[in-house]
Structures are given as C-alpha cells and as structure tokens.
Design an enzyme around this catalytic site. Sequence first.
Site, PDB file in Angstrom:
ATOM      1  N   ARG A  60     -43.703  50.956 -11.930  1.00 55.80           N
ATOM      2  CA  ARG A  60     -44.913  51.290 -12.696  1.00 55.80           C
ATOM      3  C   ARG A  60     -46.104  51.501 -11.763  1.00 55.80           C
ATOM      4  NH1 ARG A  60     -44.797  51.083 -18.360  1.00 55.80           N
ATOM      5  NH2 ARG A  60     -42.594  51.040 -18.894  1.00 55.80           N
ATOM      6  N   HIS A 112     -53.464  41.861 -20.996  1.00 55.88           N
ATOM      7  CA  HIS A 112     -52.114  41.599 -20.473  1.00 55.88           C
ATOM      8  C   HIS A 112     -52.050  41.732 -18.952  1.00 55.88           C
ATOM      9  CE1 HIS A 112     -50.098  42.527 -24.635  1.00 55.88           C
ATOM     10  NE2 HIS A 112     -50.653  41.330 -24.584  1.00 55.88           N
TER      11      HIS A 112
HETATM   12  P1  OAD Z   1     -45.367  50.244 -27.368  1.00 57.90           P
HETATM   13  O1  OAD Z   1     -44.493  50.998 -26.413  1.00 57.90           O
HETATM   14  O2  OAD Z   1     -44.761  49.127 -28.124  1.00 57.90           O
HETATM   15  O3  OAD Z   1     -45.981  51.241 -28.453  1.00 57.90           O
HETATM   16  C1  OAD Z   1     -46.626  52.427 -28.101  1.00 57.90           C
HETATM   17  C2  OAD Z   1     -47.100  53.097 -29.390  1.00 57.90           C
HETATM   18  O4  OAD Z   1     -47.778  54.280 -29.016  1.00 57.90           O
HETATM   19  C3  OAD Z   1     -45.971  53.509 -30.341  1.00 57.90           C
HETATM   20  O5  OAD Z   1     -46.277  53.059 -31.655  1.00 57.90           O
HETATM   21  C4  OAD Z   1     -45.970  55.036 -30.267  1.00 57.90           C
HETATM   22  O6  OAD Z   1     -45.676  55.630 -31.527  1.00 57.90           O
HETATM   23  C5  OAD Z   1     -47.405  55.332 -29.881  1.00 57.90           C
HETATM   24  N1  OAD Z   1     -47.580  56.591 -29.138  1.00 57.90           N
HETATM   25  C6  OAD Z   1     -46.709  57.215 -28.307  1.00 57.90           C
HETATM   26  N2  OAD Z   1     -47.265  58.331 -27.797  1.00 57.90           N
HETATM   27  C7  OAD Z   1     -48.511  58.430 -28.328  1.00 57.90           C
HETATM   28  C8  OAD Z   1     -49.596  59.352 -28.197  1.00 57.90           C
HETATM   29  N3  OAD Z   1     -49.483  60.434 -27.422  1.00 57.90           N
HETATM   30  N4  OAD Z   1     -50.717  59.114 -28.884  1.00 57.90           N
HETATM   31  C9  OAD Z   1     -50.845  58.007 -29.694  1.00 57.90           C
HETATM   32  N5  OAD Z   1     -49.864  57.113 -29.862  1.00 57.90           N
HETATM   33  C10 OAD Z   1     -48.714  57.307 -29.195  1.00 57.90           C
HETATM   34  O7  OAD Z   1     -46.648  49.791 -26.532  1.00 57.90           O
HETATM   35  P2  OAD Z   1     -47.707  48.652 -26.855  1.00 57.90           P
HETATM   36  O8  OAD Z   1     -47.957  48.521 -28.310  1.00 57.90           O
HETATM   37  O9  OAD Z   1     -48.853  48.890 -25.962  1.00 57.90           O
HETATM   38  O10 OAD Z   1     -46.837  43.690 -22.952  1.00 57.90           O
HETATM   39  O11 OAD Z   1     -46.925  47.376 -26.346  1.00 57.90           O
HETATM   40  C11 OAD Z   1     -47.556  46.133 -26.427  1.00 57.90           C
HETATM   41  C12 OAD Z   1     -47.089  45.260 -25.299  1.00 57.90           C
HETATM   42  O12 OAD Z   1     -45.682  45.163 -25.284  1.00 57.90           O
HETATM   43  C13 OAD Z   1     -47.412  45.784 -23.914  1.00 57.90           C
HETATM   44  O13 OAD Z   1     -48.729  45.493 -23.508  1.00 57.90           O
HETATM   45  C14 OAD Z   1     -46.441  45.065 -23.064  1.00 57.90           C
HETATM   46  C15 OAD Z   1     -45.202  45.227 -23.915  1.00 57.90           C
HETATM   47  O14 OAD Z   1     -44.253  44.316 -23.772  1.00 57.90           O
HETATM   48  C16 OAD Z   1     -46.528  42.980 -21.866  1.00 57.90           C
HETATM   49  O15 OAD Z   1     -45.963  43.453 -20.901  1.00 57.90           O
HETATM   50  C17 OAD Z   1     -46.960  41.558 -21.946  1.00 57.90           C
END
Ligand code: OAD
Length: 230
Positions: A60, A112
């Site tokens: 990353r 995070h």
């Molecule tokens: P996720 O990978 O769980 O979710 C990403 C979201 O972004 C999904 O709901 C997609 O539909 C959406 N998405 C994808 N492309 C997009 C775009 N171009 N525009 C808008 N939305 C889009 O990521 P997070 O919710 O950030 O934590 O994950 C939360 C946490 O889980 C992270 O911070 C990380 C992970 O485990 C740790 O590492 C502690």
Amino acid sequence: MITKISSLVILTGAGISAESGLETFRGAGGLWCGHRVEDVATPEAFARNPQMVHDFYNMRRAGLRDPKIQPNAAHQALARLEREWDGDVLIVTQNIDDLHERAGTRNLIHMHGEVLKMFCAFCANGDHESTDKYSILHDLGPEHVCVSCNRAGGMRPDIVWFGEMPYAMNRIERALMNCDLFIAIGTSGNVYPAAGFVQMARYAGAESYEYNLDPALNSNAFDKSFHGPA
Ligand code: OAD
C-alpha cells in the site's frame, strides 16, 4: 430540514480514493493474496506472521509512491470547501493514505492511522496514539531497528488494527455532538465505531447524507443517500 449549516463533519472511506487508483478494502471480494483484511489487520496476525503483515502495508505504501496516484476531484472539492466556506469542516478519514492532505485539507483526523508513519511497539507500551511516530516512505520489515530503544522486531506501521482503539475518539465525538450536518463518503459501513457515527450525529440533531457508489450497510440510517462515484 436544516435552515443554516455552520458545522460539518465528513467521514471518508476507501471509496473516495478509489478513483485515484487505490483499491478499496472490500472490493474484489475483499481478499488480499487469499486473506481477508480482517485476518491481516490485527495484532494477532502481526505476532504470528509479521512479514505477511508488513508485505500488505509495504504494498500500500508503494502504491502511494506511484506518481500516477494523485488526489481526485472529491479530495480537491473537500479541501476547497474547507478553504472557502466560513463554517467549520472536520474531515475524519478511515483512510491510511495521504490524499486528503495532498489535496490541501488541514482539519483532518486519520482515525485508523497512516501508512506513511511507523512507531515502535516496544516504546509505545500500549499507548499507540501518543507515542513517537516516524515517517516511512519505503518498505518496513521485522529486521527494522528502533532508533530510540535499538531493538528490532517492534517497528510497525502506524495503523489501528482490528481490536485496537481508533485515534482521537474524544475529539470526533465532540464534533459529532456539535455538527449540523454529517456526511459519509465512500465507506461501506462495515467497521465500527465509524459506522455508528451517523447515529451519534443524528441523536445530537444533525442531518445526515450518504455518498457512496452503492448503498452502504448502514444506508438506512441516513436522511439522504446519493449513489454514484465520489
Ligand atoms: P470498504 O472497502 O469497506 O468500502 C468502500 C466503499 O466505497 C464501498 O461501499 C464501495 O461501494 C464504495 N466505493 C467504491 N468506489 C467508489 C467510488 N468511486 N466512489 C464512491 N464510493 C465508492 O472501505 P471502508 O469502508 O473505508 O480499517 O473500510 C473501513 C475500514 O475497513 C478501513 O479503514 C480499514 C478496513 O479494514 C482498518 O484497516 C482498521
């Protein structure tokens, strides 16, 4: 219906960085080399197989060194909002990349952690938030020696892993209790406490909007949802 907005809290997740070319956590089945993110981003995984965990974050970090990876229009728009609007804007990001700050956002919390920083677990002795942090632009490994205690094996990326306490929770909760509008952008609503911020803001009387590619797991908690790219 809000008559006047003077304070905004905006939660961002991996989706806001997707169009910059960074993979989301749960896209493509949510697997990395066959491992679920929940099996890599834990203190137990780091104790069991530190090299595997370092490899995940080294990859990353390498992504962020790629000159093609730049803040996109959504990062730029949030930075411009903070610069040009006279209300309070706090961006709380779950992202470990530096694209918000590269776009110019100043009032930012990395709840995070940040992949471009590291700390020594031995020196931190459990207090990850306030221990000394060091920049790291290249690969990190178990052989890395701490410049303070001279021990190897304790250097780890400055990431809040599953089971650890997210950073700046008091400050975030205060902001949620005092905002007029809470917005979540590009987050799947899978990971708490961030997934519960919408409820906290609503209890305190704020309106809430979701901007996501598709409905998040907690989509029903928002007053309004906008589905499409960030
Ligand atoms: P996720 O990978 O769980 O979710 C990403 C979201 O972004 C999904 O709901 C997609 O539909 C959406 N998405 C994808 N492309 C997009 C775009 N171009 N525009 C808008 N939305 C889009 O990521 P997070 O919710 O950030 O934590 O994950 C939360 C946490 O889980 C992270 O911070 C990380 C992970 O485990 C740790 O590492 C502690």
